[in-house]
Design a protein around this motif. Structure first.
Motif, PDB file in Angstrom:
ATOM      1  N   ARG A  46      -2.804  -7.509   1.523  1.00 49.14           N
ATOM      2  CA  ARG A  46      -4.172  -7.990   1.314  1.00 49.14           C
ATOM      3  C   ARG A  46      -5.153  -6.829   1.185  1.00 49.14           C
ATOM      4  O   ARG A  46      -6.066  -6.854   0.347  1.00 49.14           O
ATOM      5  CB  ARG A  46      -4.600  -8.908   2.459  1.00 49.14           C
ATOM      6  N   ALA A  47      -4.973  -5.816   2.013  1.00 48.08           N
ATOM      7  CA  ALA A  47      -5.858  -4.654   1.969  1.00 48.08           C
ATOM      8  C   ALA A  47      -5.799  -3.970   0.605  1.00 48.08           C
ATOM      9  O   ALA A  47      -6.820  -3.525   0.070  1.00 48.08           O
ATOM     10  CB  ALA A  47      -5.483  -3.669   3.073  1.00 48.08           C
ATOM     11  N   LEU A  48      -4.609  -3.887   0.033  1.00 45.40           N
ATOM     12  CA  LEU A  48      -4.432  -3.230  -1.258  1.00 45.40           C
ATOM     13  C   LEU A  48      -4.911  -4.113  -2.400  1.00 45.40           C
ATOM     14  O   LEU A  48      -5.488  -3.626  -3.377  1.00 45.40           O
ATOM     15  CB  LEU A  48      -2.957  -2.865  -1.449  1.00 45.40           C
ATOM     16  N   GLN A  49      -4.675  -5.401  -2.289  1.00 43.38           N
ATOM     17  CA  GLN A  49      -5.118  -6.328  -3.338  1.00 43.38           C
ATOM     18  C   GLN A  49      -6.630  -6.468  -3.377  1.00 43.38           C
ATOM     19  O   GLN A  49      -7.225  -6.579  -4.451  1.00 43.38           O
ATOM     20  CB  GLN A  49      -4.485  -7.712  -3.115  1.00 43.38           C
ATOM     21  N   GLU A  50      -7.259  -6.465  -2.207  1.00 44.67           N
ATOM     22  CA  GLU A  50      -8.690  -6.751  -2.109  1.00 44.67           C
ATOM     23  C   GLU A  50      -9.552  -5.491  -2.004  1.00 44.67           C
ATOM     24  O   GLU A  50     -10.778  -5.590  -1.907  1.00 44.67           O
ATOM     25  CB  GLU A  50      -8.941  -7.664  -0.912  1.00 44.67           C
ATOM     26  N   GLY A  51      -8.900  -4.312  -2.015  1.00 45.45           N
ATOM     27  CA  GLY A  51      -9.661  -3.064  -2.051  1.00 45.45           C
ATOM     28  C   GLY A  51     -10.238  -2.613  -0.735  1.00 45.45           C
ATOM     29  O   GLY A  51     -11.201  -1.845  -0.704  1.00 45.45           O
ATOM     30  N   TRP A  52      -9.641  -3.065   0.387  1.00 45.98           N
ATOM     31  CA  TRP A  52     -10.101  -2.537   1.674  1.00 45.98           C
ATOM     32  C   TRP A  52      -9.829  -1.037   1.727  1.00 45.98           C
ATOM     33  O   TRP A  52     -10.583  -0.288   2.339  1.00 45.98           O
ATOM     34  CB  TRP A  52      -9.374  -3.194   2.836  1.00 45.98           C
ATOM     35  N   ILE A  53      -8.672  -0.618   1.136  1.00 50.08           N
ATOM     36  CA  ILE A  53      -8.312   0.798   1.042  1.00 50.08           C
ATOM     37  C   ILE A  53      -7.943   1.087  -0.409  1.00 50.08           C
ATOM     38  O   ILE A  53      -7.720   0.171  -1.206  1.00 50.08           O
ATOM     39  CB  ILE A  53      -7.149   1.181   1.982  1.00 50.08           C
ATOM     40  N   ALA A  54      -7.876   2.376  -0.756  1.00 52.62           N
ATOM     41  CA  ALA A  54      -7.662   2.749  -2.157  1.00 52.62           C
ATOM     42  C   ALA A  54      -6.214   2.654  -2.591  1.00 52.62           C
ATOM     43  O   ALA A  54      -5.928   2.369  -3.761  1.00 52.62           O
ATOM     44  CB  ALA A  54      -8.183   4.165  -2.388  1.00 52.62           C
ATOM     45  N   GLY A  55      -5.272   2.909  -1.678  1.00 54.29           N
ATOM     46  CA  GLY A  55      -3.879   2.906  -2.091  1.00 54.29           C
ATOM     47  C   GLY A  55      -2.966   3.249  -0.938  1.00 54.29           C
ATOM     48  O   GLY A  55      -3.416   3.552   0.175  1.00 54.29           O
ATOM     49  N   ALA A  56      -1.657   3.206  -1.227  1.00 52.47           N
ATOM     50  CA  ALA A  56      -0.664   3.491  -0.193  1.00 52.47           C
ATOM     51  C   ALA A  56       0.578   4.116  -0.808  1.00 52.47           C
ATOM     52  O   ALA A  56       1.016   3.720  -1.895  1.00 52.47           O
ATOM     53  CB  ALA A  56      -0.282   2.213   0.559  1.00 52.47           C
ATOM     54  N   GLY A  57       1.133   5.097  -0.103  1.00 58.01           N
ATOM     55  CA  GLY A  57       2.437   5.660  -0.421  1.00 58.01           C
ATOM     56  C   GLY A  57       3.413   5.184   0.636  1.00 58.01           C
ATOM     57  O   GLY A  57       3.231   5.487   1.824  1.00 58.01           O
ATOM     58  N   LEU A  58       4.422   4.422   0.226  1.00 58.13           N
ATOM     59  CA  LEU A  58       5.300   3.739   1.176  1.00 58.13           C
ATOM     60  C   LEU A  58       6.759   4.085   0.921  1.00 58.13           C
ATOM     61  O   LEU A  58       7.285   3.857  -0.179  1.00 58.13           O
ATOM     62  CB  LEU A  58       5.111   2.217   1.061  1.00 58.13           C
ATOM     63  N   ASP A  59       7.403   4.621   1.947  1.00 59.74           N
ATOM     64  CA  ASP A  59       8.830   4.938   1.864  1.00 59.74           C
ATOM     65  C   ASP A  59       9.668   3.989   2.715  1.00 59.74           C
ATOM     66  O   ASP A  59      10.888   3.947   2.568  1.00 59.74           O
ATOM     67  CB  ASP A  59       9.068   6.387   2.322  1.00 59.74           C
ATOM     68  N   VAL A  60       9.011   3.242   3.599  1.00 62.17           N
ATOM     69  CA  VAL A  60       9.713   2.374   4.544  1.00 62.17           C
ATOM     70  C   VAL A  60       9.021   1.013   4.578  1.00 62.17           C
ATOM     71  O   VAL A  60       7.802   0.909   4.363  1.00 62.17           O
ATOM     72  CB  VAL A  60       9.745   2.990   5.954  1.00 62.17           C
ATOM     73  N   PHE A  61       9.807  -0.027   4.898  1.00 61.77           N
ATOM     74  CA  PHE A  61       9.308  -1.387   4.783  1.00 61.77           C
ATOM     75  C   PHE A  61       9.887  -2.236   5.906  1.00 61.77           C
ATOM     76  O   PHE A  61      10.928  -1.905   6.480  1.00 61.77           O
ATOM     77  CB  PHE A  61       9.689  -1.965   3.407  1.00 61.77           C
ATOM     78  N   GLU A  62       9.210  -3.349   6.194  1.00 61.32           N
ATOM     79  CA  GLU A  62       9.676  -4.221   7.270  1.00 61.32           C
ATOM     80  C   GLU A  62      11.039  -4.805   6.946  1.00 61.32           C
ATOM     81  O   GLU A  62      11.855  -5.028   7.838  1.00 61.32           O
ATOM     82  CB  GLU A  62       8.650  -5.316   7.539  1.00 61.32           C
ATOM     83  N   GLU A  63      11.297  -5.081   5.673  1.00 59.61           N
ATOM     84  CA  GLU A  63      12.635  -5.511   5.232  1.00 59.61           C
ATOM     85  C   GLU A  63      13.113  -4.556   4.167  1.00 59.61           C
ATOM     86  O   GLU A  63      12.417  -4.300   3.184  1.00 59.61           O
ATOM     87  CB  GLU A  63      12.587  -6.935   4.667  1.00 59.61           C
ATOM     88  N   GLU A  64      14.299  -4.001   4.361  1.00 56.86           N
ATOM     89  CA  GLU A  64      14.890  -3.083   3.387  1.00 56.86           C
ATOM     90  C   GLU A  64      16.295  -3.544   3.022  1.00 56.86           C
ATOM     91  O   GLU A  64      17.060  -3.921   3.897  1.00 56.86           O
ATOM     92  CB  GLU A  64      14.933  -1.658   3.956  1.00 56.86           C
ATOM     93  N   PRO A  65      16.631  -3.541   1.703  1.00 58.95           N
ATOM     94  CA  PRO A  65      15.780  -3.166   0.570  1.00 58.95           C
ATOM     95  C   PRO A  65      14.554  -4.080   0.449  1.00 58.95           C
ATOM     96  O   PRO A  65      14.603  -5.242   0.841  1.00 58.95           O
ATOM     97  CB  PRO A  65      16.695  -3.346  -0.639  1.00 58.95           C
ATOM     98  N   LEU A  66      13.470  -3.536  -0.093  1.00 56.14           N
ATOM     99  CA  LEU A  66      12.266  -4.324  -0.294  1.00 56.14           C
ATOM    100  C   LEU A  66      12.588  -5.467  -1.249  1.00 56.14           C
ATOM    101  O   LEU A  66      13.066  -5.229  -2.367  1.00 56.14           O
ATOM    102  CB  LEU A  66      11.166  -3.436  -0.883  1.00 56.14           C
ATOM    103  N   PRO A  67      12.349  -6.722  -0.850  1.00 58.46           N
ATOM    104  CA  PRO A  67      12.712  -7.864  -1.709  1.00 58.46           C
ATOM    105  C   PRO A  67      11.987  -7.826  -3.059  1.00 58.46           C
ATOM    106  O   PRO A  67      10.843  -7.372  -3.146  1.00 58.46           O
ATOM    107  CB  PRO A  67      12.267  -9.080  -0.883  1.00 58.46           C
ATOM    108  N   GLU A  68      12.658  -8.327  -4.093  1.00 55.95           N
ATOM    109  CA  GLU A  68      12.043  -8.385  -5.415  1.00 55.95           C
ATOM    110  C   GLU A  68      10.774  -9.221  -5.409  1.00 55.95           C
ATOM    111  O   GLU A  68       9.875  -9.018  -6.229  1.00 55.95           O
ATOM    112  CB  GLU A  68      13.033  -8.962  -6.437  1.00 55.95           C
ATOM    113  N   SER A  69      10.683 -10.149  -4.456  1.00 56.01           N
ATOM    114  CA  SER A  69       9.522 -11.040  -4.390  1.00 56.01           C
ATOM    115  C   SER A  69       8.300 -10.391  -3.735  1.00 56.01           C
ATOM    116  O   SER A  69       7.219 -10.984  -3.731  1.00 56.01           O
ATOM    117  CB  SER A  69       9.888 -12.305  -3.601  1.00 56.01           C
ATOM    118  N   SER A  70       8.447  -9.183  -3.202  1.00 54.54           N
ATOM    119  CA  SER A  70       7.321  -8.545  -2.517  1.00 54.54           C
ATOM    120  C   SER A  70       6.190  -8.243  -3.498  1.00 54.54           C
ATOM    121  O   SER A  70       6.415  -7.633  -4.552  1.00 54.54           O
ATOM    122  CB  SER A  70       7.761  -7.247  -1.838  1.00 54.54           C
TER     123      SER A  70
END
Length: 319
Positions: free
Chosen positions: A243-267
């Motif tokens: 939501r923060a990334l979609q709505e512009g609360w912050i400018a962006g994110a660099g992500l190497d780790v995720f709550e579910e890995e592999p990151l689901p295609e639906s994410s």
């Protein structure tokens, strides 16, 4: 027999490395295998293990005294409380990731600063843009660094080389760290977030750090700030981050780790142009095995000599 289980296939190591393991393991029978059946057959005799060791079998190993894991993070203990209680020493290879991961962090930050995500999309489309995009400089910015261990310390060193101000966050803020300009306690995180241009997470995942970044923290960040997470996916409430990334609360994110890995295609993260995703590769380096093996061999020497081991994990704390 007293068995040293090396949880790798023999071809993982060079002849010289295998010889070094055998030479350091005098008095122990060395078994190289990842095969469950072979491990089960020797379970009664395993005293030392390194590398791959199925958790359910580890629980049943009656003579296990020391397990050297091949990674740094010990958050797997959260799912195995019976192994926290089991009487064996756990060591890791903390520190060997400092160079590749700190460089990975700056790959994200420099990519955002110089507009590389958009440039790569334009290149793939063979498009010379009329909109040049927004650029910024790292010099003069503030990095808020959650986690000031070996990775955090080298990240701070690089940040200062780029002319950034570094604010570190740790459980005990009274302990100084080189290249960190100011240290604050985790309880002061909300006060520090609004001043940060880059928020970098290098923390281990424990009961205390799970979801250290939630909607409340994200809403306190600058709209121009970037979040980088190379620690564990569970440090961040992923739904709030989307939501923060979609709505512009912050400018962006660099992500190497995720709550579910592999990151689901639906994410939804896959579709966001203000996100750089890497598949848990920030610690990858051609020097990994050599560095990890050096720690193991020194600990094996110490174990046989009855000396205290290095890189010991507090199983109750999880790091």
């Amino acid at each position: 027999m007293r068995v040293l289980l090396v949880g790798f296939s023999e071809d993982r190591f060079s002849p010289e490395q295998r010889a070094a393991i055998l030479g350091a393991a005098e008095g122990l029978e060395v078994v190289f295998t990842r095969e469950r059946a072979e491990i089960t057959a020797r379970l009664e005799d395993i005293e030392v293990a390194v590398g791959s060791f199925p958790r359910d079998l580890m629980k049943r190993a009656p003579r296990l005294r020391w397990f050297q894991q091949w990674g740094a993070g010990a958050d797997w203990l959260l799912k195995h409380p019976e192994l926290v209680a089991k009487d064996f020493v756990l060591t890791n290879v903390s520190g060997i990731h400092a160079v590749p991961i700190s460089e990975h962090i700056f790959a994200y930050l420099l990519a955002f600063a110089r507009g590389l995500p958009k440039a790569l999309r334009d290149q793939a489309a063979r498009r010379w843009p009329t909109d040049r995009g927004a650029f910024f400089e790292l010099q003069g910015q503030t990095m808020l660094l959650l986690g000031t261990g070996a990775i955090g310390a080298r990240t701070a060193q690089l940040a200062q080389a780029f002319g950034m101000r570094v604010v570190g966050v740790r459980r005990n803020p009274d302990r100084p760290v080189a290249h960190v300009d100011e240290m604050v306690a985790l309880s002061d995180l909300h006060a520090a977030l609004p001043e940060a241009d880059a928020v970098v997470l290098t923390l281990p995942l424990t009961r205390d750090t799970r979801h250290v970044i939630t909607e409340g923290e994200l809403r306190r960040m600058k709209g121009s700030a970037h979040l980088v997470n190379i620690g564990r996916g569970g440090l961040v409430d992923e739904g709030a981050l989307v939501r923060a990334l979609q709505e512009g609360w912050i400018a962006g994110a660099g992500l190497d780790v995720f709550e579910e890995e592999p990151l689901p295609e639906s994410s939804p993260l896959w579709e966001l142009e203000n996100v750089i995703i890497t598949p848990h590769t920030s610690g990858d380096t051609p020097h990994y095995d050599a560095r990890a093996l050096a720690i193991f061999l020194e600990n094996l020497r110490r174990y046989r000599a009855g000396e205290p081991l290095t890189h010991v994990v507090d199983k109750a704390l999880g790091y």
